[in-house]
Scaffold this motif. Structure first.
Motif, PDB file in Angstrom:
ATOM      1  N   ALA A   1       1.181   4.368  -3.044  1.00  0.00           N
ATOM      2  CA  ALA A   1       1.031   5.811  -2.924  1.00  0.00           C
ATOM      3  C   ALA A   1       2.222   6.525  -3.550  1.00  0.00           C
ATOM      4  O   ALA A   1       2.075   7.592  -4.154  1.00  0.00           O
ATOM      5  CB  ALA A   1       0.904   6.196  -1.448  1.00  0.00           C
ATOM      6  N   ALA A   2       3.402   5.919  -3.433  1.00  0.00           N
ATOM      7  CA  ALA A   2       4.607   6.566  -3.957  1.00  0.00           C
ATOM      8  C   ALA A   2       4.667   6.499  -5.483  1.00  0.00           C
ATOM      9  O   ALA A   2       5.298   7.329  -6.116  1.00  0.00           O
ATOM     10  CB  ALA A   2       5.842   5.903  -3.357  1.00  0.00           C
TER      11      ALA A   2
ATOM     12  N   LYS B   1       0.813  -1.226   0.000  1.00  0.00           N
ATOM     13  CA  LYS B   1       0.000   0.000   0.000  1.00  0.00           C
ATOM     14  C   LYS B   1       0.844   1.273   0.000  1.00  0.00           C
ATOM     15  O   LYS B   1       0.572   2.217  -0.721  1.00  0.00           O
ATOM     16  CB  LYS B   1      -0.929   0.003   1.223  1.00  0.00           C
ATOM     17  CG  LYS B   1      -2.117  -0.937   1.061  1.00  0.00           C
ATOM     18  CD  LYS B   1      -3.290  -0.274   0.360  1.00  0.00           C
ATOM     19  CE  LYS B   1      -4.484  -1.210   0.281  1.00  0.00           C
ATOM     20  NZ  LYS B   1      -4.542  -1.936  -0.984  1.00  0.00           N
ATOM     21  N   GLU B   2       1.905   1.267   0.854  1.00  0.00           N
ATOM     22  CA  GLU B   2       2.663   2.508   0.963  1.00  0.00           C
ATOM     23  C   GLU B   2       3.418   2.790  -0.344  1.00  0.00           C
ATOM     24  O   GLU B   2       3.580   3.931  -0.747  1.00  0.00           O
ATOM     25  CB  GLU B   2       3.620   2.476   2.172  1.00  0.00           C
ATOM     26  CG  GLU B   2       4.710   1.411   2.120  1.00  0.00           C
ATOM     27  CD  GLU B   2       4.207   0.049   2.617  1.00  0.00           C
ATOM     28  OE1 GLU B   2       2.982  -0.097   2.803  1.00  0.00           O
ATOM     29  OE2 GLU B   2       5.038  -0.868   2.808  1.00  0.00           O
ATOM     30  N   GLN B   3       3.812   1.719  -1.025  1.00  0.00           N
ATOM     31  CA  GLN B   3       4.492   1.931  -2.314  1.00  0.00           C
ATOM     32  C   GLN B   3       3.532   2.396  -3.385  1.00  0.00           C
ATOM     33  O   GLN B   3       3.878   3.169  -4.266  1.00  0.00           O
ATOM     34  CB  GLN B   3       5.155   0.631  -2.755  1.00  0.00           C
ATOM     35  CG  GLN B   3       6.495   0.417  -2.091  1.00  0.00           C
ATOM     36  CD  GLN B   3       7.350  -0.500  -2.945  1.00  0.00           C
ATOM     37  OE1 GLN B   3       7.543  -0.269  -4.122  1.00  0.00           O
ATOM     38  NE2 GLN B   3       7.851  -1.555  -2.334  1.00  0.00           N
TER      39      GLN B   3
END
Lengths: 171, 322, 905
Positions: free
Chosen positions: C659-660, C655-657
């Protein structure tokens, strides 16, 4: 002022004129043969499908309600694999009939085709194909085309010479 | 007990009768228009298409009752109710027969004029609350038209009042035992008929809803039952104006052999058919023509009628003593 | 530039240009048949007649053929002259005399040059009442349908097939009214460019046979600009779709790349997109040893994320047949250290070497256009016709270049094709072909040298030495060979624009270096040589630039690291390295996630399979042999759960990637790629951004005449759904949008009013040139380094010597069958030969082998059984294997191996 009363009187007198309304469906009215009603696909005088799936009706259609797919039998005769008309879109303009080079697609004097479900307004080839020739009795496209099909070889169409013998140099 | 039951029966009877007549007028109008246009009109639902009104009713009831989000909701709902109620209220003073009248007020005629003036509120508020330019324009026209013609309508009836010597409608009817007022008061009748047409916004005076310029005028935004109320109001209006014409100029329920009620109904039927014939035949006026006709022709005529009638009544000196 | 007067109005045109081309590019509607922008004028059809006047006082004038008349200062012509018009109408009426009444059943109808021209001249009614001449047709194989009745005898087909493409099995027969274009007898057209007859023929004599099986008219096809994925040349194409199926491929003109033609693999390989082997739904393998089953998109993603999360290492196997963006997405998912290129170590090495050589070359790699214009070509070790067909066509064309240059002295215009051919007779410019076995270019080669790869290296090194490169001269060369070396060196030295073409096909790194040596030696002698390498696949160069380890390395890591999961991107590993090596990677106990559009051995082993999109269903960038990055656009929306690989991978990102990495659209991932790896920044210039609008509109993929919109899907549901939204490009899946001409790199079709055939192209070429600044014709990604004098490659392999019981196995390539995707197309599969082993007949005799006998080959641990074939061009002691064909496992060639005749029981 008098005009107004004359008008009233004239209109009133119409009460005793014969009616122009035709009491459809109890009374049927005459539809001429070239009436633009329900679309059919006809057959040639030999009983084969006339449609050669050239797509001209589809492209002529202003509401794009004709879809078909061409295919070929083993002898090279073209015919539609499927032929679909969405009558819920059709405006019965007759452009398809005018575009048809083989007299296959024809409009008929039948306009009683209402349905309760819109889906039933989609006609497939089975629904469209009739047994007869329709309005044009004698035309058979493949008799004038240069293409060889089953039962008609090269040079056997109307106004055609026998195929050239490539091994001969005679003029 | 009888004091309560009979008036109650009359009220209920009148209400039901008036509603029935107004509703069936839809059918009648369409059939008659068709008749004069060489057609058949609605003839499929029930015998002679008589149940057409039921079909129409079901249709209107089942339509989406749409209130536009930009409308003034309260007033939007209220307006059609006013239109129908105002027309309905006037029937309280109409003498359908000698004994069939809800309230034989001694100011019956005045009450009728007052109530029919209220009708303009329904139209004006409906158009205003719709928050729609066509609605607003329609209601503006309606306001102008109805307020103007209210004047001539009132004035045109003065002759009748002078001759009858009373505002009570039963008295007016009684006063016609010798001669129906349409003979001496033909000028008043003409003005009243024209003003009545304008009051009910019928062709040729249907400018408030002139569909080719204003879509549907003040009821553009109305649908379903609210629209039906306006519709009903219009037909009630026709019935009312016909009733008044009959009562004031054609002897109301008076007539030989037959019961009074039958006479009354026959007379208003003829009158209504006349209205429909006018609709079938005449084109719509332009707004300036409408106003010119009102203020430049009808007003002087109505005043002339009052002067002449007043003079004649004064000269004969008969009834003024009442 | 010079001024000419057309109907008394002055126009600026190029000096010496023929008037027909000038008129067409100025926007005049002048009919023609025999002229072709690539094959130029012969003046045969007499259709482009115009009236020429001496000067402004000349009112009489004379009728000339525009295609045969040069534009010179003050030339005055009239197109609208009544006499010229009548002449043209007369010509077309005569051409139409025997033309059959076939248009409704003719596949050319709607994009027929003859139809257009007939309409243009106003001949709408046939006056001829007599019998028409007819011809019998021939069966010309699975690509081209023959319908000779329709012929108007413009001779374009023979001019293309024989003169341009070098075919021998097609010609013109008979005489006067009976001329016949065809083969001596029925049979498959042998030339690899026969499909171009479909576009070259101005009418329906030659039509696309694969299209006929699922025929749709031109106006009904949903089209978009695309790039061919079947070899490393990267030809520009226009695929057409109807009812969710890809129907055909047409050529898209790109002056720098494929010009006017395509090879048959590119034209007919498309049918794999419609094949039954396509994966359309996300699949999950419930138990090892069972086939994967449809699992539902979201469930499969969820399952894959659960599988990947605990893994310390996720190995990513990229693919040279996937787009740059898809590979980059995988690179991002697994990280730079865990990204592997998905090709064998040898191929990695060869590709890297070739790219290095291109980097250190003085000149950018020559485009096909440059190769065509070259006046001396040396082909080193590559069977171009079979590995990079369009490059072979360019090389073939280059042999005329020097002679055409010479004809200027004879005052023959460069476009006067017939005159040039008479002047040339059989003379051809220098082309030297040095390959392990015979190639189809041998017929136009000045000199041919056949030798094993090591001998080719020695040959090349000798040439480099002769060009004064400071390297050792190979010893023991025959005098003939030495003479040839001298001749090649001299010719290359004297040439204006020499080109050296090699490739990775030989499997010899040294050959690549040796080829670069020659280029370097020429460069240091002050020449400007072109150096081109053929690569194995459509994005081999792009993947090489992206970097990453080989498949063998991935296998090694997998052996040591049992916990690692593997994600395979659009790659069938079983085609890359021998199966035993793959064991550790495609172990049943391992989590293997495959993203592919074709079912193959790798997807069979995978635990989860995601259906990726083929080239026709996706947007992407491919890097061709010259390092040119080119964008292809989505032609159709993928069926069911199909979506681009990078979209699948994005959904697998934590998930955090996610966003990136803003990969909501193609522009997003391209920008991310350009930012992460600045070397790839030029790809941003390969296409306009998705937000670009032309007069406020997107570009329509569907023709304005697209039919059946309200009936296509109504068998399913009469309610119509809105067309799919394209977030990735300025094109739209609709007929609503910009329909007029746009730069060809973003043009869904080539069309001009009144010009519905492929011949519409020359009509607005001038216009195109003015659009060039807007054009996105591909950007080179090869950043050249300054060449170093010390950079010569000096190694010399020993000369080849026969071994008594062993044969040196070398690779033989096949245009049809040796490429993974095109072989899935039925038409290509039909022409795919059975796998074989080729031997010199004397060697075969020695082994007691006849043609088609079965022979057993032992390579390393593998044993192959192949049919034997004779090949006279192979040296004794050398055997060729048809690599890449179905049934041939991956092999590392050249290699020594033993052969044995199989005695059938």
């Amino acid at each position: 002022m008098a005009n107004i009363f004359t008008t009233l009187w004239r209109v009133f007198r119409h009460a005793f004129r014969p009616r122009v309304t035709v009491q459809y469906p109890e009374q049927k009215f005459y539809l001429p043969p070239r009436w633009r009603g329900r679309i059919i696909l006809s057959r040639d005088p030999d009983g084969e499908e006339r449609c050669v799936a050239c797509y001209l009706c589809a492209v002529a259609c202003p509401v794009d309600c004709i879809a078909l797919q061409a295919t070929e039998d083993e002898h090279g005769r073209r015919y539609p694999e499927f032929f679909r008309i969405n009558f819920s879109r059709c405006i019965f303009c007759g452009f398809c009939e005018e575009a048809c080079p083989t007299y296959a697609i024809q409009l008929t004097p039948d306009m009683e085709m209402s349905e309760y479900r819109r889906q039933d307004m989609v006609y497939e080839k089975e629904d469209l194909l009739i047994e007869g020739t329709g309005k044009y009795r004698d035309y058979n496209y493949y008799r004038v085309a240069g293409l060889a099909i089953g039962g008609k070889d090269k040079g056997e169409a109307e106004r055609e010479q026998a195929p050239v013998d490539l091994r001969s140099l005679l003029p | 007990m009888r004091d309560v039951l009979i008036p109650l029966a009359v009220v209920v009877g009148v209400l039901a009768g008036v509603f029935a007549v107004a509703a069936q007028l839809v059918w009648l109008e369409r059939r008659l228009l068709a008749l004069w246009q060489d057609r058949y009109g609605p003839n499929r639902v029930g015998p002679f298409g008589l149940l057409q009104v039921v079909a129409d009713g079901i249709k209107l009831l089942s339509k989406e009752d749409w209130t536009p989000p930009f409308a003034d909701k309260g007033v939007f709902v209220l307006a059609p109710a006013i239109a129908a109620t105002a027309a309905l209220l006037s029937f309280a003073v109409v003498p359908f027969a000698q004994n069939i009248v809800i309230s034989d007020l001694n100011i019956g005629l005045l009450f009728f004029l007052a109530m029919s003036s209220l009708g303009v509120y329904g139209v004006v508020l409906g158009g205003w609350a719709s928050n729609n330019k066509y609605g607003l324009l329609g209601s503006l026209r309606a306001a102008g038209q109805m307020i103007s013609y209210e004047v001539f309508m009132g004035l045109s009836l003065c002759g009748v009042v002078l001759m009858a010597g009373s505002l009570r409608l039963n008295a007016v009817v009684e006063a016609q035992r010798e001669m129906w007022f349409f003979v001496p008061q033909f000028l008043g009748l003409a003005v009243f008929v024209i003003a009545g047409l304008a009051e009910t916004r019928r062709i040729p005076f249907d400018l408030p809803e002139a569909e080719n310029e204003l879509v549907a005028g003040y009821h553009t935004e109305y649908s379903s039952m609210k629209f039906a109320m306006f519709f009903l109001g219009e037909y009630l209006g026709i019935t009312l104006i016909s009733s008044m014409i009959v009562t004031l100029f054609f002897g109301g329920w008076l007539g030989p052999w037959l019961p009074g009620l039958v006479w009354f109904l026959l007379k208003i039927a003829v009158c209504i058919i006349g209205f429909i014939l006018i609709r079938a035949a005449l084109p719509r006026l332009r707004y300036d023509q409408l106003m010119a006709l009102g203020w430049k022709v009808l007003l002087p005529l109505a005043l002339l009628n009052i002067i002449v009638t007043g003079g004649v009544v004064l000269a004969s000196g008969s009834r003024l003593s009442d | 530039m010079t001024t000419i007067y057309i109907d008394n109005r002055p126009y600026e045109v190029a000096e010496g240009q023929n008037l027909l081309r000038a008129c067409l590019s100025l926007g005049f509607n002048l009919p023609y048949f025999c002229w072709h922008p690539a094959m130029h004028s012969v003046g045969a059809c007499r259709q482009c007649a115009v009236k020429q006047f001496k000067d402004e006082n000349d009112t009489k004038g004379r009728i000339v053929m525009a295609c045969m008349t040069p534009a010179s200062e003050g030339t005055r012509i009239s197109i609208d002259d009544p006499e010229a018009k009548a002449f043209r109408a007369g010509v077309i009426e005569l051409l139409m005399v025997n033309h059959p009444h076939d248009c409704p059943v003719c596949d050319e109808g709607g994009e027929c040059h003859l139809q257009d021209m007939t309409l243009m001249t106003g001949h709408t009614y046939r006056r001829y009442r007599f019998a028409k001449r007819t011809h019998r047709n021939q069966d010309l194989g699975p690509f081209v349908t023959h319908e000779m009745n329709r012929c108007i005898a413009c001779y374009r087909c023979v001019r293309f097939y024989r003169d341009y493409a070098g075919g021998r099995d097609f010609d013109v027969f008979q005489w006067h009214n009976n001329v016949y274009f065809g083969r001596q007898s029925d049979g498959v057209l042998e030339n690899e460019f026969s499909g171009n007859l479909v576009e070259v023929c101005p009418t329906g004599v030659f039509t696309d046979k694969t299209l006929a099986r699922h025929y749709a008219r031109k106006w009904d096809l949903q089209t978009a600009p695309s790039i061919c994925v079947h070899c490393s040349v990267g030809c520009n194409t226009i695929p057409g779709e109807r009812y969710g199926k890809l129907r055909r491929i047409r050529n898209r003109y790109n002056r720098e790349v494929n010009g006017y033609f395509l090879c048959d693999r590119g034209r007919y390989g498309y049918e794999f997109v419609n094949g039954p082997q396509r994966i359309r739904r996300a699949m999950f393998c419930y138990q090892p040893e069972t086939a994967a089953e449809p699992f539902g998109r979201l469930a499969a993603i969820e399952r894959a994320r659960v599988l990947l999360e605990p893994c310390q290492h996720v190995l990513g196997i990229g693919s040279p047949r996937a787009s740059l963006e898809a590979n980059f997405a995988l690179w991002t998912l697994v990280g730079p250290d865990n990204f592997y290129r998905g090709v064998s170590a040898k191929e990695c090495r060869l590709t890297d070497t070739a790219i290095d050589m291109m980097r250190s070359s003085d000149m950018p790699a020559p485009s096909l256009h440059d190769v065509e214009r070259s006046d001396a070509v040396l082909v080193l070790g590559e069977d171009l016709t079979n590995t990079a067909p369009m490059l072979a066509l360019a090389v073939r064309h280059s042999t005329l270049q020097r002679e055409i240059d010479l004809t200027e002295k004879l005052h023959i215009h460069w476009w006067d094709d017939a005159a040039i051919r008479v002047a040339l007779q059989q003379r051809r410019g220098p082309l030297f072909v040095a390959t392990p076995a015979e190639t189809k270019l041998d017929d136009v080669a000045t000199h041919i040298y056949h030798g094993v790869p090591d001998d080719l290296v020695r040959f090349a090194q000798a040439i480099a030495e002769a060009l004064t490169a400071p390297i050792r001269r190979p010893e023991g060369m025959s005098p003939d060979l030495t003479a040839l070396v001298e001749k090649v060196a001299e010719t290359l030295y004297l040439a204006q624009r020499p080109v050296i073409v090699s490739g990775v096909g030989c499997g010899s790194e040294e050959l690549i270096r040796a080829a670069a040596n020659i280029a370097k030696a020429l460069g240091s002698a002050g020449r400007r040589p072109g150096l081109a390498f053929a690569f194995p696949e459509c994005n081999s160069v792009g993947l090489g630039l992206l970097g990453g380890g080989s498949l063998e390395e991935a296998c090694r890591v997998a052996t040591t690291d049992r916990a690692a999961a593997v994600v395979v991107l659009e790659n069938n590993l079983f085609r890359r390295v021998p199966e035993p090596q793959l064991r550790s990677l495609v172990d049943r106990s391992r989590h293997l996630i495959a993203i592919d559009h074709e079912e193959n051995e790798t997807t069979d082993f995978a635990e989860i399979v995601f259906p990726s999109a083929s080239f026709a269903e996706s947007d992407g960038t491919l890097v061709n042999y010259e390092g040119r990055a080119q964008r292809f656009f989505r032609v159709l929306v993928g069926a069911e759960e199909t979506q681009e690989s990078w979209r699948w991978i994005w959904e697998l990102l934590p998930k955090e990637q996610q966003a990136a990495h803003a990969w909501e659209s193609f522009d997003g991932i391209q920008a991310d790629l350009a930012q992460t790896m600045p070397a790839f920044a030029p790809i941003l210039q390969t296409s306009p951004r998705a937000v670009v609008r032309i007069v406020g509109q997107k570009i329509a993929r569907q023709h304005a005449r697209f039919s059946g919109r309200t009936a296509i899907h109504t068998d399913q549901d009469v309610r119509e759904t809105p067309p799919p939204v394209d977030r990735d490009s300025p094109l739209t899946f609709s007929m609503e949008g910009y329909q007029r001409m746009v730069p060809l790199s973003i043009a869904p079709r080539q069309w001009a009013p009144g010009w519905n055939s492929p011949q519409a192209l020359p009509r607005f070429q001038e216009e195109l040139r003015s659009l060039q600044e807007l054009d996105y014709r591909g950007q080179t990604l090869i950043a050249r380094l300054p060449s170093e004098e010390s950079g010569y490659f000096a190694s010399l392999p020993p000369a080849f010597e026969r071994r008594p019981d062993e044969w040196l196995l070398i690779s033989l390539y096949h245009i049809f069958g040796a490429e993974e995707l095109s072989v899935l197309a039925p038409a290509i599969a039909q022409l795919t030969p059975p796998p074989y082993l080729a031997l010199h007949p004397d060697d075969a005799d020695e082994l007691g082998l006849d043609q088609d006998d079965e022979v057993e080959v032992k390579i390393g641990g593998q044993t192959l059984r192949l049919a034997s074939r004779w090949n006279l061009s192979l040296a004794r002691g050398v055997a060729g294997i048809s690599v890449g064909l179905p049934g041939v496992p991956p092999l590392e060639l050249p290699v020594w191996a033993g052969l044995k005749r199989v005695v059938s029981a």
